[in-house]
Design a protein around this motif. Structure first.
Motif: not given
Length: 454
Positions: A69, A98, A107, A133
């Protein structure tokens, strides 16, 4: 509690309010299954989350499925960060990534050596899109099963089996701008090194009579013109003779980078032969013809060009499949893009006559960019946006900043007896963990993806 993107005013708040306080708990990640500020070699990740509890964690092919992320400032364009995310996922064998600036959430999924956008929504929509998600990167979803990378295949004529499709095709890239001092040679030699380290076979051709690339790749070992061993075998000889001086005889091995690359050197005497070569009808096509003879020996050919509209620039742009336009984005370089566009029209007119497709422009590459914090925050984004609007050229995603390591690696020398002998090396060999090296690695990834050799 719903997420409000308006509360994220900087990168730190995107990290804390969107990722730590909202997304990670909602996606089922407990504090022992995610890590912040993760260092893996030269790579620095904002967040790395695992489907299974792993303390300490190890990244290898047997690692549980995980997700990177990355948080960016709300004013940052996420497109500029996709190549870096691709590098993270493919280098570390992480399945999902992400990317968010709070206002937008994306994503991506790793597919062999590239990544594919799976999902995107605005920050305001994250609550209503949460189930989607979760289905992609939620902890429970990742624990349920794995996706397997599938190679590209094609059915054989009898439809009885599948086989991997591999077709070799050498790609030739010219690096050109008619304004000097924009980082052209630095780009050529360090991009060549970065592509070579990706396992591709690289040939560099110096078509500039200033011979900067020849010097930069360490081929000039003489301190006195009496010992000049390049004057009798260089790019000029390739262009002059149809029957002699094939590329594999003129090209020299350069240990400027490891593994080594091949370089066709230039020489200052090249400027004296332009009028003679203009009179030689086939000189414009000679380099292309001789490259055909070594098409199976190299994957990528990079051509350094003179900052002019002369014959040698024409030869490079007639020969190349692709074009990178390096620019420091300063006023004169920007104005020079008008000349570049007009020059390309003439080049493409000639290419049409010889039934060769138009040169494909990979984009304007921002080079020698100041690292001043205020400049990067306020001025650079405006300059990046101005190029497509004013000059109708797309920008490349990678930015090459003006860093000390680039100068230091180019200025290296050896003391032999009482002489100083130039011994330049690529920034990737000089300081592989440096930011400058990482920028060229990202550039190599972007270029290889755009030319279909990723």
């Amino acid at each position: 509690m719903p997420f409000n993107p308006e509360l994220c005013r900087n990168e730190s708040e995107v990290e804390s309010k969107l990722i730590v306080q909202y997304l990670l708990p909602q996606l089922g990640y407990t504090p022992d299954t995610w890590h912040q500020e993760v260092a893996v070699g030269s790579i620095r990740l904002d967040f790395l989350a695992f489907a299974a509890q792993v303390i300490p964690f190890v990244l290898d092919v047997n690692s549980p499925l995980s997700v990177v992320m990355e948080a960016k400032h709300p004013k940052q364009n996420l497109n500029h960060h996709v190549p870096r995310l691709r590098h993270y996922l493919t280098s570390l064998n992480v399945r999902y990534g992400l990317l968010t600036n709070g206002k937008e959430i994306r994503i991506y999924q790793k597919l062999q050596t590239d990544i594919q956008l799976l999902f995107q929504c605005s920050g305001k929509e994250v609550e209503i899109q949460l189930d989607k998600i979760k289905s992609l990167i939620g902890r429970e979803s990742l624990k349920e099963g794995q996706l397997v990378d599938k190679p590209e295949v094609q059915i054989t004529e009898n439809n009885s089996k599948f086989e991997t499709k591999r077709e070799h095709s050498m790609k030739t890239i010219a690096v050109y701008h008619n304004k000097g001092g924009v980082g052209k040679t630095t780009t050529v030699v360090n991009l060549a090194a970065a592509i070579r380290k990706k396992g591709k076979r690289v040939l560099v051709i110096d078509l500039d009579s200033q011979a900067n690339t020849t010097f930069a790749t360490g081929l000039v070992k003489f301190d006195d013109e009496e010992f000049d061993d390049i004057k009798d075998s260089n790019i000029r000889h390739i262009l002059q003779s149809e029957d002699f001086f094939p590329i594999n005889e003129v090209a020299r091995k350069s240990q400027f980078t490891n593994p080594e690359i091949s370089v066709v050197p230039s020489h200052i005497s090249l400027m004296n032969y332009e009028n003679e070569l203009i009179q030689q009808e086939d000189s414009k096509m000679m380099l292309a013809q001789k490259l055909d003879a070594v098409a199976e020996e190299y994957d990528v050919v990079l051509i350094d060009t003179p900052p002019s509209l002369n014959l040698y620039a024409r030869i490079a742009l007639i020969t190349a499949d692709y074009l990178i336009i390096p620019s420091d984005l300063k006023p004169f370089a920007n104005q020079g893009l008008i000349n570049v566009r007009e020059f390309l029209k003439k080049i493409n007119g000639f290419r049409k006559q010889i039934r060769k497709p138009q040169i494909e422009i990979l984009g304007v590459l921002a080079c020698k960019i100041s690292t001043n914090n205020q400049f990067v925050k306020h001025t650079l984004p405006k300059r990046l946006e101005a190029i497509p609007k004013r000059y109708d050229f797309e920008m490349m995603n990678t930015v090459i900043y003006d860093r000390d390591d680039l100068a230091k690696c180019a200025e290296r020398f050896l003391i032999i007896g009482d002489m100083e002998v130039a011994d330049p090396i690529s920034v990737l060999d000089f300081k592989p963990d440096s930011t400058a090296a990482q920028e060229f690695e990202l550039l190599a990834i972007e270029v290889l993806q755009k030319i279909g050799l990723n």
